[in-house]
Design an enzyme around this catalytic site. Sequence first.
Site, PDB file in Angstrom:
ATOM      1  CB  CYS A  78      -0.916  -0.007   1.222  1.00  0.00           C
ATOM      2  SG  CYS A  78      -1.882   1.488   1.451  1.00  0.00           S
ATOM      3  CB  CYS A 221      -5.669   4.584  -3.514  1.00  0.00           C
ATOM      4  SG  CYS A 221      -4.933   2.983  -3.929  1.00  0.00           S
TER       5      CYS A 221
END
Length: 277
Positions: A78, A221
């Site tokens: 991530c 994101c």
Amino acid sequence: MDINFVKLQGNGNDFVLIDETDGAGTVIPDEMKSDFSSLYCDRRFGIGADGILFISRSNRANAGMRLFQPDGSEAEMCGNGIRCLAKYALDMDYVEHRCRVETKAGVLDVEMSYSKDGDFTAEIDMGKINFDRPDIPASGSGDFVEEIDGFTVYAVNTGVPHAVIFTGSLDDLDICSIAPKIRHHKLFLQGTNVNFVHVENPGEIDIRTYERGVEGETCSCGTGSTASAAIACKTGKTGNKVLVHTKGGPLTITISDDNTAKMKGPAETVFSGIISV
């Protein structure tokens, strides 16, 4: 049993971090990490987060990172999460301002700094952008483009799988109704994150992301921003340096000629606490 945790966020993408670097090692047994994440990511009955980060020792890097998502699945990596984990590791003196972090998507280089005002910034070497998606049999050699539910969908992997869709204004887009059909489409064998992108000019894009594992829209994101900038650059819509405007704030993505990417953005510590179980 008391479990110490720290809450951090990168552009509103928020995480609960559990430190497993001590000699005692594992705080949450591996077989319980999935259920732990589902319980404590819940925003009404838990702490609330987009994921649980576990920091550990690594034989290959300065620190190890694992990320479990609200649905209990483990993500490969991530982008916003690695900035949060790197900030924690730097603040704890586990690493220097330049370090390497091992993820399930590989070992990534991180460079960090604090401004004179105390603002934290990290630049992550996101590695090679994969336009040839091995999880899509039809992808062949080169980028994958498909018409799905009336949308032209580009697919790319920036550590995790992403779909990128260019559109007009994002303001009135009901992505939580549109994205699941693409996220679960049969062509994506591992599922996919879904990014809707509006190109402002050759140097800027706006983005909204529906994240696999969260099963909803997140404020930001990092891998999605990287994926969107990479496709925008590859299709000639932008240059190789792109300011990405997410709902939670800006990220700067730089694409090199060899299709490697760097992501630069902030991270903040929100609070720390103890879970008593």
